[in-house]
Design a protein around this motif. Structure first.
Motif, PDB file in Angstrom:
ATOM      1  N   ARG A 160      -2.804   0.227   6.778  1.00 39.36           N
ATOM      2  CA  ARG A 160      -2.547   0.560   5.371  1.00 39.36           C
ATOM      3  C   ARG A 160      -2.334  -0.702   4.534  1.00 39.36           C
ATOM      4  NH1 ARG A 160       1.863   5.350   5.197  1.00 39.36           N
ATOM      5  NH2 ARG A 160       1.370   5.207   2.980  1.00 39.36           N
TER       6      ARG A 160
ATOM      7  N   ASN B 105       8.424   5.377   4.517  1.00 40.24           N
ATOM      8  CA  ASN B 105       8.832   6.013   3.259  1.00 40.24           C
ATOM      9  C   ASN B 105       8.617   5.090   2.063  1.00 40.24           C
ATOM     10  OD1 ASN B 105       9.616   8.348   4.615  1.00 40.24           O
ATOM     11  ND2 ASN B 105      11.742   7.693   4.833  1.00 40.24           N
TER      12      ASN B 105
ATOM     13  N   GLU C 222       2.771   3.253  -2.795  1.00 40.49           N
ATOM     14  CA  GLU C 222       1.364   3.619  -2.985  1.00 40.49           C
ATOM     15  C   GLU C 222       1.223   4.731  -4.015  1.00 40.49           C
ATOM     16  OE1 GLU C 222      -1.225   2.618   0.973  1.00 40.49           O
ATOM     17  OE2 GLU C 222      -0.130   4.508   0.954  1.00 40.49           O
ATOM     18  N   ASP C 223       2.143   5.678  -4.005  1.00 46.69           N
ATOM     19  CA  ASP C 223       2.095   6.770  -4.976  1.00 46.69           C
ATOM     20  C   ASP C 223       2.250   6.232  -6.396  1.00 46.69           C
ATOM     21  OD1 ASP C 223       2.125   9.661  -5.626  1.00 46.69           O
ATOM     22  OD2 ASP C 223       4.185   9.251  -6.257  1.00 46.69           O
TER      23      ASP C 223
ATOM     24  N   ASP D 146       4.843   4.861   1.344  1.00 51.40           N
ATOM     25  CA  ASP D 146       4.374   6.076   0.661  1.00 51.40           C
ATOM     26  C   ASP D 146       4.779   6.056  -0.808  1.00 51.40           C
ATOM     27  OD1 ASP D 146       3.281   7.015   3.017  1.00 51.40           O
ATOM     28  OD2 ASP D 146       5.019   8.264   3.530  1.00 51.40           O
ATOM     29  N   GLU D 147       6.028   5.680  -1.057  1.00 46.84           N
ATOM     30  CA  GLU D 147       6.546   5.675  -2.424  1.00 46.84           C
ATOM     31  C   GLU D 147       5.794   4.673  -3.297  1.00 46.84           C
ATOM     32  OE1 GLU D 147      10.654   4.373  -4.772  1.00 46.84           O
ATOM     33  OE2 GLU D 147      10.668   4.635  -2.586  1.00 46.84           O
TER      34      GLU D 147
END
Length: 226
Positions: free
Chosen positions: A208, A52, A58-59, A55-56
């Motif tokens: 990643r 999580n 990278e966004d 994802d946060e």
């Protein structure tokens, strides 16, 4: 007669009536199982949180946010950053420290080394206790088998003193022995499933992280030429 046999074959009675070596094997397997489940649930929350957080970040990063603001956020002691943010902070901090140097290659090499060192520390943290789950998954069935072999040996040894053996005499000893095998499998199967799942998840995170380090290196290298 049937009632007595049924009662003697109860799960609790078989455990309490087992021989001392088999009981010791069962105790070891119970402790291993509890430790295994503790690490399974703990690692589940750690990896889920890390996915999580990745994802946060990278966004936010690829939306074109200011790099210095992201660096300050990652270093904020009141904010719990993720692994990718710490990798970014290590690289960007090293880049800023040597940004006045004339040799761009030296600056970028130092930046990559800083990110790689942080990456290794983060992967060590994410992969911690996975080897324990792998060991439980591979060893527990053999520990249970040891208890099974010992229980069956006791059963056959007790038959040698009987003139006439029936299934009622043999069944409790064999059932006691098979419980050890069942407990070994009960400890091993969840550990193997969890290990495979978490190992795959950490491998994906590692990919990643490595991709991000390469992309950040390109971004910082372009920035150094401005």
């Amino acid at each position: 007669m049937n009632t007595t046999v049924t009662q003697d074959m109860s799960f609790l009675h078989l455990i309490t009536g087992a021989s001392l070596p088999v009981q010791l094997v069962m105790l070891i397997l119970t402790m291993i199982s509890f430790l295994s489940w503790w690490h399974i649930f703990r690692k589940l929350f750690v990896i889920r949180r890390e996915i999580n957080k990745t994802d946060e970040f990278e966004d936010i990063f690829w939306r074109g946010g200011d790099l210095y603001s992201l660096y300050q956020r990652a270093n904020n002691s009141r904010y719990e950053s993720g692994s990718l943010e710490r990798i970014f902070a290590a690289g960007f901090g090293e880049f800023n420290k040597h940004s006045e140097d004339a040799d761009t290659e030296v600056v970028m090499e130092s930046t990559r080394r800083a990110m790689r060192a942080t990456y290794q520390r983060e992967m060590d943290r994410l992969e911690s206790h996975l080897s324990f789950l792998a060991t439980v998954g591979s060893v527990s069935p053999y520990v249970g088998l040891l208890g099974t072999v010992w229980g069956i040996m006791n059963s056959f040894r007790s038959l040698s003193s009987m003139t006439q053996a029936t299934i009622a005499h043999v069944a409790p000893g064999i059932a006691e022995a098979l419980i050890a095998t069942a407990m070994g499998l009960f400890a091993a199967i969840p550990a193997v499933v969890a290990y495979n799942r978490y190992a795959t998840a950490t491998d994906r995170l590692a990919t990643r992280f490595e991709s991000f380090m390469e992309e950040l290196s390109n971004v910082l290298q372009r920035r150094s030429f401005r």
